[in-house]
Design a protein around this motif. Structure first.
Motif, short mmCIF file in Angstrom:
data_model
loop_
_atom_site.label_atom_id
_atom_site.label_comp_id
_atom_site.label_asym_id
_atom_site.label_seq_id
_atom_site.Cartn_x
_atom_site.Cartn_y
_atom_site.Cartn_z
N ALA A 137 1.30 -1.10 -0.13
CA ALA A 137 0.13 0.32 0.36
C ALA A 137 0.82 0.76 0.06
O ALA A 137 0.75 2.29 -0.57
CB ALA A 137 -1.15 0.00 1.08
N HIS A 138 1.77 1.18 1.26
CA HIS A 138 2.34 2.83 1.08
C HIS A 138 3.09 3.53 -0.47
O HIS A 138 3.14 4.24 -0.86
CB HIS A 138 3.17 2.34 2.55
N ASN A 139 3.68 2.44 -0.96
CA ASN A 139 4.27 2.91 -2.19
C ASN A 139 4.02 2.44 -3.21
O ASN A 139 4.58 2.06 -4.34
CB ASN A 139 5.82 2.72 -2.07
N LEU A 160 -1.51 12.60 -3.35
CA LEU A 160 -0.60 12.72 -2.77
C LEU A 160 -0.04 13.60 -1.95
O LEU A 160 0.26 13.03 -0.07
CB LEU A 160 0.18 11.86 -3.36
N ALA A 161 -0.03 14.64 -2.13
CA ALA A 161 0.25 15.86 -0.93
C ALA A 161 -0.47 16.09 -0.13
O ALA A 161 0.29 16.49 1.08
CB ALA A 161 1.39 16.93 -2.04
N ALA A 162 -1.33 15.88 -0.11
CA ALA A 162 -2.65 16.46 0.70
C ALA A 162 -2.41 15.31 1.87
O ALA A 162 -2.80 15.78 3.08
CB ALA A 162 -3.70 16.00 0.31
N VAL A 163 -2.25 14.10 1.17
CA VAL A 163 -2.06 12.77 2.35
C VAL A 163 -0.91 12.90 2.84
O VAL A 163 -0.99 12.03 4.32
CB VAL A 163 -2.93 11.50 1.77
N GLY A 164 -0.17 12.53 2.61
CA GLY A 164 1.28 13.06 2.93
C GLY A 164 1.76 11.79 3.38
O GLY A 164 1.46 10.60 2.51
N THR A 166 0.48 9.03 5.79
CA THR A 166 -0.31 8.59 6.45
C THR A 166 -0.61 6.95 5.93
O THR A 166 -0.27 7.53 5.01
CB THR A 166 -1.68 9.77 6.60
N GLU A 167 -1.27 6.85 6.95
CA GLU A 167 -0.99 4.96 6.49
C GLU A 167 -2.27 4.59 5.11
O GLU A 167 -3.00 5.54 5.60
CB GLU A 167 -1.24 4.14 7.08
N ILE A 186 -6.70 2.42 -1.17
CA ILE A 186 -7.19 3.28 0.47
C ILE A 186 -6.42 4.42 1.35
O ILE A 186 -6.05 3.84 2.23
CB ILE A 186 -8.32 2.52 1.25
N LEU A 187 -7.07 5.69 1.07
CA LEU A 187 -6.08 6.57 1.95
C LEU A 187 -6.99 7.35 2.60
O LEU A 187 -8.93 7.29 2.52
CB LEU A 187 -6.14 7.44 0.72
#
Length: 217
Positions: A137-139, A160-164, A166-167, A186-187
């Motif tokens: 998920a993370h990458n 991506l920039a907005a969620v930084g 986060t898991e 899922i973001l």
């Protein structure tokens, strides 16, 4: 383990693991059988630093200790090994040194993959050849079992920039009814669905949706 009426069937105990140091983090069925002793259930105990396999009566088949094992996925990772295999991540590692280990049915380590953060992952037969790929998920990466990165799941840069950092969670399932498994990323603010366009159905078609019991906790 509980019986169908909620009564206690057995409680796992170990002579080698201090289970008071952790909790049951994940449990998956590795093998099914005609009798309880023929089943294999794999479990992680995170803070107790253990990965174990038990039969359907709760008897230990094998135990692996020494690492903070977390989430387990079960699938076919190699043609030359009997039965199914499993992958499990090892958490609480430095960013950039986050491993996923692969084990055979007997608890022997057969491979490893290291990413920047491997905490959330799934197995999916993306190509339909009967061998699973590893989705992290993370990458947002899809790897084959040799650790080669096959694809990156596309997400708009502004999201991506907005969620930084986060898991992120990842799931698999047949989301369009064609019997071929798809991927869901899922973001915190969005869910992205990636359709599998390989047109090669797996030997066992994926059930519609994500199926039952998709959570770990």
């Amino acid at each position: 383990m509980l019986n169908h009426d909620g009564s206690e069937r057995w409680v796992y105990a170990s002579e080698n693991i201090d289970l008071r140091r952790g909790h049951l983090d994940c449990a998956r069925v590795l093998e099914r059988g005609g009798a309880p002793e023929d089943w294999r259930i794999v479990m992680t105990f995170c803070g107790a630093n253990a990965l174990v396999a038990v039969d359907g009566n709760g008897r230990a088949i094998w135990e692996r200790t020494g690492h903070h094992f977390e989430s387990i996925n079960v699938g076919k990772l190699a043609d030359d090994l009997p039965g199914l295999q499993l992958i499990v991540d090892i958490d609480h590692q430095p960013i950039g040194e986050s491993p996923i280990w692969a084990f055979d049915r007997d608890g022997n380590k057969i491979g490893a993959l290291t990413t920047n953060y491997s905490r959330h992952h799934k197995l999916i037969d993306w190509t339909g050849d009967g061998i699973a790929e590893i989705a992290v998920a993370h990458n947002r990466a899809l790897y084959n079992t040799r650790g080669t990165r096959l694809a990156t799941l596309d997400v708009p840069e502004e999201i991506l920039a907005a969620v930084g950092q986060t898991e992120r969670s990842i799931f698999t399932g047949d989301m369009d009814g064609d019997g071929i498994p798809d991927i869901l990323l899922i973001l915190p603010t969005h869910v992205f669905i990636y359709r599998n366009t390989s047109e090669t159905r797996p030997a066992q078609p994926a059930p519609l949706g994500m199926g039952l019991n998709v959570t770990l906790y």
